[in-house]
Structures are given as C-alpha cells and as structure tokens.
Design a protein around this motif. Sequence first.
Motif, PDB file in Angstrom:
ATOM      1  N   ILE A  65       0.837  -1.180  -0.028  1.00  0.00           N
ATOM      2  CA  ILE A  65      -0.079  -0.037   0.077  1.00  0.00           C
ATOM      3  C   ILE A  65       0.876   1.130   0.056  1.00  0.00           C
ATOM      4  O   ILE A  65       2.014   1.022   0.475  1.00  0.00           O
ATOM      5  N   LYS A  66       0.287   2.380  -0.267  1.00  0.00           N
ATOM      6  CA  LYS A  66       1.127   3.566  -0.248  1.00  0.00           C
ATOM      7  C   LYS A  66       1.497   3.950   1.072  1.00  0.00           C
ATOM      8  O   LYS A  66       0.612   3.899   1.956  1.00  0.00           O
ATOM      9  N   TYR A  67       2.617   4.642   1.483  1.00  0.00           N
ATOM     10  CA  TYR A  67       3.073   5.183   2.574  1.00  0.00           C
ATOM     11  C   TYR A  67       2.279   6.174   2.896  1.00  0.00           C
ATOM     12  O   TYR A  67       1.751   6.164   4.168  1.00  0.00           O
ATOM     13  N   ASP A  68       1.732   7.016   2.204  1.00  0.00           N
ATOM     14  CA  ASP A  68       0.785   8.144   2.580  1.00  0.00           C
ATOM     15  C   ASP A  68      -0.586   7.502   3.135  1.00  0.00           C
ATOM     16  O   ASP A  68      -1.043   8.052   4.515  1.00  0.00           O
ATOM     17  N   ASP A  69      -0.833   6.323   2.775  1.00  0.00           N
ATOM     18  CA  ASP A  69      -2.144   5.866   3.296  1.00  0.00           C
ATOM     19  C   ASP A  69      -2.064   5.069   4.392  1.00  0.00           C
ATOM     20  O   ASP A  69      -2.616   5.098   5.572  1.00  0.00           O
ATOM     21  N   TYR A  70      -0.766   4.517   4.829  1.00  0.00           N
ATOM     22  CA  TYR A  70      -0.150   4.013   6.044  1.00  0.00           C
ATOM     23  C   TYR A  70      -0.240   5.175   7.231  1.00  0.00           C
ATOM     24  O   TYR A  70      -0.710   4.886   8.067  1.00  0.00           O
ATOM     25  N   LYS A  71       0.209   6.424   6.713  1.00  0.00           N
ATOM     26  CA  LYS A  71       0.402   7.190   7.569  1.00  0.00           C
ATOM     27  C   LYS A  71      -0.822   7.788   8.216  1.00  0.00           C
ATOM     28  O   LYS A  71      -0.777   8.228   9.403  1.00  0.00           O
ATOM     29  N   GLN A  72      -1.916   7.668   7.496  1.00  0.00           N
ATOM     30  CA  GLN A  72      -3.322   8.149   8.143  1.00  0.00           C
ATOM     31  C   GLN A  72      -3.926   7.103   8.929  1.00  0.00           C
ATOM     32  O   GLN A  72      -4.998   7.371   9.307  1.00  0.00           O
ATOM     33  N   MET A  73      -3.424   5.777   9.000  1.00  0.00           N
ATOM     34  CA  MET A  73      -4.127   4.837   9.797  1.00  0.00           C
ATOM     35  C   MET A  73      -3.817   5.139  11.248  1.00  0.00           C
ATOM     36  O   MET A  73      -3.105   5.613  11.658  1.00  0.00           O
ATOM     37  N   SER A  74      -4.740   4.180  12.080  1.00  0.00           N
ATOM     38  CA  SER A  74      -4.665   4.297  13.547  1.00  0.00           C
ATOM     39  C   SER A  74      -3.471   3.359  13.888  1.00  0.00           C
ATOM     40  O   SER A  74      -2.767   2.603  13.174  1.00  0.00           O
ATOM     41  N   GLU A  75      -2.934   3.404  15.047  1.00  0.00           N
ATOM     42  CA  GLU A  75      -1.821   2.599  15.743  1.00  0.00           C
ATOM     43  C   GLU A  75      -2.268   1.119  15.548  1.00  0.00           C
ATOM     44  O   GLU A  75      -1.556   0.351  15.208  1.00  0.00           O
ATOM     45  N   GLU A  76      -3.372   0.872  15.816  1.00  0.00           N
ATOM     46  CA  GLU A  76      -4.010  -0.604  15.742  1.00  0.00           C
ATOM     47  C   GLU A  76      -4.089  -1.099  14.317  1.00  0.00           C
ATOM     48  O   GLU A  76      -3.512  -2.177  14.197  1.00  0.00           O
ATOM     49  N   GLU A  77      -4.265   0.016  13.342  1.00  0.00           N
ATOM     50  CA  GLU A  77      -4.622  -0.688  11.946  1.00  0.00           C
ATOM     51  C   GLU A  77      -2.838  -1.007  11.420  1.00  0.00           C
ATOM     52  O   GLU A  77      -2.673  -1.710  10.580  1.00  0.00           O
ATOM     53  N   ARG A  78      -2.089  -0.254  11.850  1.00  0.00           N
ATOM     54  CA  ARG A  78      -0.412  -0.089  11.394  1.00  0.00           C
ATOM     55  C   ARG A  78      -0.102  -1.266  11.873  1.00  0.00           C
ATOM     56  O   ARG A  78       1.084  -1.915  11.145  1.00  0.00           O
ATOM     57  N   LYS A  79      -0.301  -1.943  12.875  1.00  0.00           N
ATOM     58  CA  LYS A  79       0.156  -3.318  13.428  1.00  0.00           C
ATOM     59  C   LYS A  79       0.068  -4.653  12.455  1.00  0.00           C
ATOM     60  O   LYS A  79       0.817  -5.516  12.277  1.00  0.00           O
ATOM     61  N   LYS A  80      -1.093  -4.377  11.257  1.00  0.00           N
ATOM     62  CA  LYS A  80      -0.985  -5.420  10.360  1.00  0.00           C
ATOM     63  C   LYS A  80       0.147  -5.153   9.189  1.00  0.00           C
ATOM     64  O   LYS A  80       0.146  -6.183   8.196  1.00  0.00           O
ATOM     65  N   TYR A  81       0.797  -4.261   9.246  1.00  0.00           N
ATOM     66  CA  TYR A  81       1.639  -3.917   8.106  1.00  0.00           C
ATOM     67  C   TYR A  81       3.268  -4.019   8.725  1.00  0.00           C
ATOM     68  O   TYR A  81       3.584  -3.708   9.714  1.00  0.00           O
ATOM     69  N   ASN A  82       4.258  -4.263   7.636  1.00  0.00           N
ATOM     70  CA  ASN A  82       5.587  -4.212   7.930  1.00  0.00           C
ATOM     71  C   ASN A  82       6.098  -3.120   6.924  1.00  0.00           C
ATOM     72  O   ASN A  82       5.711  -2.970   5.902  1.00  0.00           O
ATOM     73  N   VAL A  83       6.688  -2.238   7.684  1.00  0.00           N
ATOM     74  CA  VAL A  83       7.389  -0.983   6.834  1.00  0.00           C
ATOM     75  C   VAL A  83       8.929  -1.012   6.615  1.00  0.00           C
ATOM     76  O   VAL A  83       9.705  -1.300   7.680  1.00  0.00           O
ATOM     77  N   TYR A  84       9.290  -1.051   5.453  1.00  0.00           N
ATOM     78  CA  TYR A  84      10.819  -1.340   4.922  1.00  0.00           C
ATOM     79  C   TYR A  84      11.382  -0.050   4.457  1.00  0.00           C
ATOM     80  O   TYR A  84      10.930   0.378   3.354  1.00  0.00           O
ATOM     81  N   PRO A  85      12.103   0.730   5.194  1.00  0.00           N
ATOM     82  CA  PRO A  85      13.004   1.864   4.665  1.00  0.00           C
ATOM     83  C   PRO A  85      13.879   1.740   3.581  1.00  0.00           C
ATOM     84  O   PRO A  85      14.730   0.600   4.079  1.00  0.00           O
ATOM     85  N   LYS A  86      13.993   2.457   2.836  1.00  0.00           N
ATOM     86  CA  LYS A  86      15.393   2.301   1.847  1.00  0.00           C
ATOM     87  C   LYS A  86      15.827   3.752   1.516  1.00  0.00           C
ATOM     88  O   LYS A  86      15.264   4.625   0.943  1.00  0.00           O
ATOM     89  N   LEU A  87      17.249   3.917   1.858  1.00  0.00           N
ATOM     90  CA  LEU A  87      18.011   5.228   1.373  1.00  0.00           C
ATOM     91  C   LEU A  87      18.245   5.192  -0.072  1.00  0.00           C
ATOM     92  O   LEU A  87      18.969   4.240  -0.581  1.00  0.00           O
ATOM     93  N   GLN A  88      17.726   6.169  -0.870  1.00  0.00           N
ATOM     94  CA  GLN A  88      18.214   6.337  -2.107  1.00  0.00           C
ATOM     95  C   GLN A  88      18.975   7.503  -2.368  1.00  0.00           C
ATOM     96  O   GLN A  88      18.802   8.614  -1.762  1.00  0.00           O
ATOM     97  N   VAL A  89      19.942   7.469  -3.253  1.00  0.00           N
ATOM     98  CA  VAL A  89      20.834   8.633  -3.591  1.00  0.00           C
ATOM     99  C   VAL A  89      20.365   9.340  -5.007  1.00  0.00           C
ATOM    100  O   VAL A  89      20.389   8.418  -5.828  1.00  0.00           O
ATOM    101  N   TYR A  90      19.890  10.536  -5.202  1.00  0.00           N
ATOM    102  CA  TYR A  90      19.646  11.142  -6.307  1.00  0.00           C
ATOM    103  C   TYR A  90      20.650  12.375  -6.549  1.00  0.00           C
ATOM    104  O   TYR A  90      21.434  12.946  -5.728  1.00  0.00           O
ATOM    105  N   ASN A  91      20.965  12.513  -7.894  1.00  0.00           N
ATOM    106  CA  ASN A  91      21.845  13.628  -8.190  1.00  0.00           C
ATOM    107  C   ASN A  91      21.012  14.792  -8.672  1.00  0.00           C
ATOM    108  O   ASN A  91      20.188  14.626  -9.540  1.00  0.00           O
ATOM    109  N   VAL A  92      21.127  16.016  -7.922  1.00  0.00           N
ATOM    110  CA  VAL A  92      20.668  17.291  -8.633  1.00  0.00           C
ATOM    111  C   VAL A  92      21.508  18.293  -8.905  1.00  0.00           C
ATOM    112  O   VAL A  92      22.581  18.271  -8.554  1.00  0.00           O
TER     113      VAL A  92
END
Length: 421
Positions: free
Chosen positions: A141-168
């Motif tokens: 699911i989209k991370y923006d949707d996850y952020k709107q969930m309650s603490e109880e709803e979030r327990k059903k999901y795993n969140v995996y962060p990934k650091l990405q490098v962009y050149n600007v």
Amino acid sequence: MPKKNYTPSPNGQSAEDRALDIFANAMIEKIQHIQSDWKQPWFSGKTSQLPQNLNGRPYNGMNSVILMLMQEKHGWETSRYATFDRISSLNYTKDDEGKRHPILDAEGNKLPLVSVKKGEKSTPVMITTFTVVDQDTKERIKYDDYKQMSEEERKKYNVYPKLQVYNVFNIAQTNLKESRPEMYEKYLAEAEGRRNGTAEGMKDFPALDAMIEKDLYVCPIKPTFGNDAYYSIANDVIIVPEKSQFVDGESFYSNLLHEMSHASGSENRLNRIKPDAGFGSAEYAREELVAELTAALVSSQNGMEKHIKTDSAAYLKGWLNSLRESPDFIKTTLMDVKRSSSFISKRLEAVGEKLEKDGWNADFSEIRQQNKTFSPAFDRSQTAHPRPQAQQQEESQQEKTEQNQQEQSVAKSTERSRFHR
C-alpha cells in the motif's frame, strides 16, 4: 594522526558512500573557512531561502545543509534544484497515452532546449522511501495511506525503509536563464527579499516571541538578565539573556534556537543527549555541532544569519578530525540536524499559523497539550490548517519544573553555549 583523503572515487564505493564523501568535504571546507574568520555566518543571506525542487517541495534538513553550502560556495543565485531527467522534462509534454511532444511557443515553434551546462557537476541528495507490506496478504500500500491509519491498523503492516541517492543540479547550472527567461526570473525573484532585518538590525519573530511569552515550547524559555545562555537538563528549562542585551534581535533568536535544539535532544524527546557525555567529550562536541547546524538551518529558513558561538568555535578542530576520520559522523550528525530542525520548525509553523489566523490572543491550548503528550512529528492538523503528517510515536513527557535562577552579571552580547546536567 593521518588524515583521510575524502576525494570521492567511484571505484568500490556505493552511491551512499560517495555522497557522504561529498557531504564531508563540503562540511570540512566550511569549517575551515569559519576557523579563518569566525565572524562569517554558517549560511549567508544568499542562502536565506531553503532549497526546493522545481515543484516547490523543500529538501529535508540533511540535504538542505549540503545544498546551501554548495550554493554559497558556487554563488548560485537561486535555491531551486532538479535531477537531470526533471530538467530534460521541461522540453516536452505528455499526452494521455504517455507520448512525448515538444513544448511549443504561442506561434507553434519549438522552444529552445533546456539542458545542463557542459562540465557542471551534480550534488547528491539522500531520500528515504518506504515500502509498506500487509503481513498476511503481502499486498503493498502507499506510505501516505499508511500514515493516515490508527496505531491498531498499522500493526498489520511491515514498513521497510530504503535510502536512495539522487543527483541534482541547481538551475544556475543549466541554460534556463537563456532558454526559459520568464521561468528563471520567477525563481530569481522568489529568492530575493528573504532577509528578515530592519534598519536598526533588530528582528521581530512573532512565532518565537509568542512561544516565549505564552509558554508554547516543550519546555519553558526564560529570558533572564545575565551572561549565560543554556539548556538545563535537570530542570528542563532554557535560560537566555534578554533580547536587549544582544547586538540585535537576529543574534538573540539564533542563540535561542541553539538552546532549543539542545532541549529537543533530551531523553524523553529525541533522545539525543547522552547522560554520560561529559563536557569536552566527543559526544558533547557532536551535540554542539547538531545544535549549531540546527540553529543555522532554522535561522536561514526564517531569513536570518547564524554566526558560530565562541564556545562552539573551540570544537572546530575536533569536528574536522571527526569528519576526516569517519564518514558515519557526517551522516548521523546531519540526520540528527534533520530531526532537530523539523522538531523546532513544525512547532514554530503551528504557532505562526495560529497567530496569522486568530491573532496574538489566540487560544493556544491545543499546542500546549501536544507539547505535554510529546510527538516528534507534532500534528499541526490539530492546531491550524490540516496537513498530512508523518507517523507519530507519542511518549509521555516528564513533569516540567520551573527554574528561578537569576544571573547577576551584565552582558551586552552572549556567545557561551552549554547544556547543564
């Protein structure tokens, strides 16, 4: 001790390692300049606007520091940045089927191509993205949707962060000025007039003034006639000399922001200050750098300059050694600057919006309540105009205690910075 050569090399390095090398080099060069002239600010008025992409989205604290250093170093006129692909996209539009079509002028002629100037080098930025996966169905699911969930709803999901490098690239590194003069002038105009000064050199900072007078920060701020500015860990209070004792309001506010950063790092907040970090230790010195850069970043965001404090200048050599010896030092330090500056800025923005909407006598009870039930993200949707917020992890805040210490000596300017235990 031999000094590590931080000249970036693509051989055997990850994109993150190369970015950290560039970050370290930029910080080393800046600190060396400050060593030779302590009167220069961390960021000058040329960088008083925080870096943004072409859509107007600001870069975070860590990336802001590096992009502002690069802008100052190269003398770029604006604070707008874009990737190579984003710059190329200024040359075409897409139809409903995704096909590209050249951008035309009013007469149907192709506009001159926008491109990066030959020989220009990009600056890396680090952006963390999040993948959210349902533990049972493995559906994403989209991370923006996850952020709107309650603490109880979030327990059903795993969140995996990934650091990405962009050149600007800064738009001054492109031919935008010649190929799209109206667009370039718009970006140039927004970068001007950002300074917050007056003819007398004093500054009015209504949000911070209200925060002091109406007790709207996470701990009391007590302007006290004297010669010390510090955050007391034991009493959870900030002591700062009165504004009239400083050479101008800018010095007062920037010094106060330094102490507010220390307060953000207490154990029951961002948990950055280590209880066993004694005065003069490496951890103590690193905390001083976090507070200095946080104050510089928030000051610049609000049109002010932040000069290094005399006590902090004593750590310059140690900071240089740490930067040369360990790339992780710059990464962890700038990540803490990101958190600390966001911690302060979100609260200032909430107070500022409330002032703008309801005036000086507005009801700030919701802001005070949020400060008691501490949340790093600070949910401004409860205080002003609703906006999406990052995930909140609320922790109880210890009962605040008042400090009635009065300083006896007179100071016309204050440069000492320390946090007390």
